[in-house]
Design an enzyme around this catalytic site. Structure first.
Site, PDB file in Angstrom:
ATOM      1  N   HIS A   1      -5.737 -21.223   0.807  1.00 43.12           N
ATOM      2  CA  HIS A   1      -4.589 -21.071  -0.081  1.00 43.12           C
ATOM      3  C   HIS A   1      -5.000 -21.240  -1.554  1.00 43.12           C
ATOM      4  O   HIS A   1      -5.630 -22.238  -1.914  1.00 43.12           O
ATOM      5  CB  HIS A   1      -3.553 -22.142   0.297  1.00 43.12           C
ATOM      6  CG  HIS A   1      -2.456 -22.326  -0.703  1.00 43.12           C
ATOM      7  ND1 HIS A   1      -2.318 -23.466  -1.471  1.00 43.12           N
ATOM      8  CD2 HIS A   1      -1.432 -21.511  -1.058  1.00 43.12           C
ATOM      9  CE1 HIS A   1      -1.256 -23.354  -2.245  1.00 43.12           C
ATOM     10  NE2 HIS A   1      -0.696 -22.181  -2.017  1.00 43.12           N
TER      11      HIS A   1
ATOM     12  N   ASP B   1       9.730 -18.713  -4.664  1.00 38.13           N
ATOM     13  CA  ASP B   1       9.556 -18.332  -3.268  1.00 38.13           C
ATOM     14  C   ASP B   1      10.778 -18.805  -2.495  1.00 38.13           C
ATOM     15  O   ASP B   1      11.809 -19.166  -3.069  1.00 38.13           O
ATOM     16  CB  ASP B   1       8.243 -18.895  -2.696  1.00 38.13           C
ATOM     17  CG  ASP B   1       8.190 -20.422  -2.726  1.00 38.13           C
ATOM     18  OD1 ASP B   1       9.259 -21.061  -2.712  1.00 38.13           O
ATOM     19  OD2 ASP B   1       7.076 -20.966  -2.761  1.00 38.13           O
ATOM     20  N   ALA B   2      10.670 -18.806  -1.153  1.00 31.90           N
ATOM     21  CA  ALA B   2      11.843 -19.123  -0.345  1.00 31.90           C
ATOM     22  C   ALA B   2      12.331 -20.556  -0.560  1.00 31.90           C
ATOM     23  O   ALA B   2      13.513 -20.845  -0.395  1.00 31.90           O
ATOM     24  CB  ALA B   2      11.522 -18.888   1.134  1.00 31.90           C
TER      25      ALA B   2
ATOM     26  N   LYS C   1       6.481 -12.256  -0.446  1.00 29.98           N
ATOM     27  CA  LYS C   1       7.373 -13.322  -0.019  1.00 29.98           C
ATOM     28  C   LYS C   1       8.534 -12.726   0.779  1.00 29.98           C
ATOM     29  O   LYS C   1       9.041 -11.645   0.429  1.00 29.98           O
ATOM     30  CB  LYS C   1       7.915 -14.078  -1.234  1.00 29.98           C
ATOM     31  CG  LYS C   1       6.833 -14.716  -2.094  1.00 29.98           C
ATOM     32  CD  LYS C   1       6.087 -15.804  -1.360  1.00 29.98           C
ATOM     33  CE  LYS C   1       5.129 -16.529  -2.288  1.00 29.98           C
ATOM     34  NZ  LYS C   1       4.342 -17.560  -1.563  1.00 29.98           N
TER      35      LYS C   1
HETATM   36 MG   LIG Z   1       1.986 -19.551   1.084  1.00 33.99          MG
END
Ligand SMILES: [Mg+2]
Length: 387
Positions: A313, A31-32, A182
């Protein structure tokens, strides 16, 4: 067997097993946080399972997890405090939670301590529901049998537009109700292209969310979020540092699209601070990270009272019955990473994940979970004996 008010109480904890299970992820994901060099790609999930058996022989199964680091430490702490649970009355879930919370208080009322509490707490709630012969959602008082489900699995930053689009179409075809992708490419225009491509792939009627994984500064977040604010996104997730509650509040006040955050928070108190700052219109509390079902129910009540939506989450296995017991429609997040660890599968159709009609969470550990167990310790009268 002991007596209390004329009722035979046979739910005292007779034994338990604590197991550290490492479940690999077939294709490591980025991810980032990886794109900016803060994290390494995620290649496995570390789980700590608690199987708690009462004097009747009923077993509740719960778990906690961590990513990239800490699995061995969680197992060690769980083993250290596990003897406290032996002999306690299983139904007294809140009392046990407080007892374990005080024993680990020096570690901080959050973080690794609460992760470990979650393994015990989720096992005890599973046990309580199994004794009542009810799915956990119904024990809590459910509002619905199916919860809207979205998928994140095919939409990581390393995926090409073609790969993302195909994965999104495949997800929708199998009954997933939303797609989260994302964002956080070095060039924001590339993010816009990717969002438009996935929207084209899934059509106008499927929910689309984006997740920046704490990538942006306050100024960058405002600039990007304004660009996408008219695109009909379901929510924008973690645009800022996860602990920047004031920043999330200020940003959320300037957008039509709901801001979603909270996955990294590690206690009820941290969620209360976020909500007080107006930082989340969609709360992404994570049951294992905040200490289990007991604190999660308190977070849910706070969210309800402040008219905040719920989209927990990860770990759909634990969050499905909780979102089913939340007054307004929420979301569960679909990942297939943990599926091999359980004998049962959660049903998905018509955009929803359906609460199993089995008692408790409706899940039991599989042979694969046993094969992937790095260490297991059994206390007292656990039904399957020693290590
Ligand atoms: Mg997240």
């Amino acid at each position: 067997m002991r007596h209390s008010g004329g009722i035979e109480m046979t739910d005292h904890i007779a034994g338990l097993r604590i197991s550290h299970v490492v479940q690999p992820i077939a294709r490591p994901v980025s991810d980032a946080k990886v794109a900016t060099g803060r994290q390494v790609p995620l290649a496995a999930v570390d789980m700590v399972f608690a199987e708690i058996t009462d004097e009747d022989g009923t077993t509740g199964t719960g778990f906690t997890y961590t990513l990239r680091a800490g699995g061995t430490a969680l197992q060690a702490l769980a083993e250290e405090i596990a003897p406290m649970v032996i002999g306690a009355r299983g139904a007294d879930v809140q009392r046990i939670w407080e007892m374990l919370g005080w024993r680990t208080n020096s570690l901080g009322a959050c973080g690794a301590a609460f992760h470990v509490l979650a393994a015990f707490d989720t096992a005890l709630w599973d046990l309580k529901a199994r004794r009542a012969k009810l799915p956990l959602a119904q024990l809590l008082g459910s509002f619905r049998d199916g919860v809207r489900v979205y998928n994140s699995g095919g939409q990581y930053l390393q995926a090409s537009i073609d790969e993302m689009s195909q994965a999104a179409r495949d997800s929708v075809a199998r009954g997933i109700g939303g797609i989260k992708m994302k964002v956080g490419q070095p060039d924001w225009r590339e993010d816009i292209r990717r969002i438009e491509a996935v929207r084209d792939a899934i059509g106008p009627d499927v929910a689309l969310m984006i997740d920046a994984n704490q990538q942006w500064s306050r100024a960058e977040a405002l600039a990007f979020c304004r660009r996408v604010d008219g695109m009909g996104l379901e929510f924008i997730e973690e645009p800022l540092d996860a602990r920047d509650h004031a920043g999330h509040g200020a940003l959320a006040a300037q957008l039509v699209t709901p801001v979603a955050t909270g996955e990294m928070l590690a206690s009820y108190d941290e969620h209360a601070a976020l909500i007080a700052a107006g930082g989340a219109r969609v709360l992404q509390a994570d049951c294992p990270r905040i200490g289990g079902v007991t604190p999660m129910l308190r977070v849910m009540e706070l969210a309800r009272s402040q008219r905040v939506a719920l989209a927990p989450h990860f770990v759909m296995e634990q969050h499905l019955p909780l979102v089913a017991a939340f007054p307004t429609e929420g979301w569960v997040e679909h990942f297939d990473w943990l599926e091999p660890l359980f004998n049962e599968r959660l049903e998905i159709r018509d955009g929803r994940m359906w609460v199993p009609d089995r008692p408790g969470f409706g899940l039991t550990m599989s042979d694969t979970a046993r094969e992937h167990t790095k260490r297991s310790v059994t206390l007292r009268d656990s039904p399957e004996g020693g290590d």
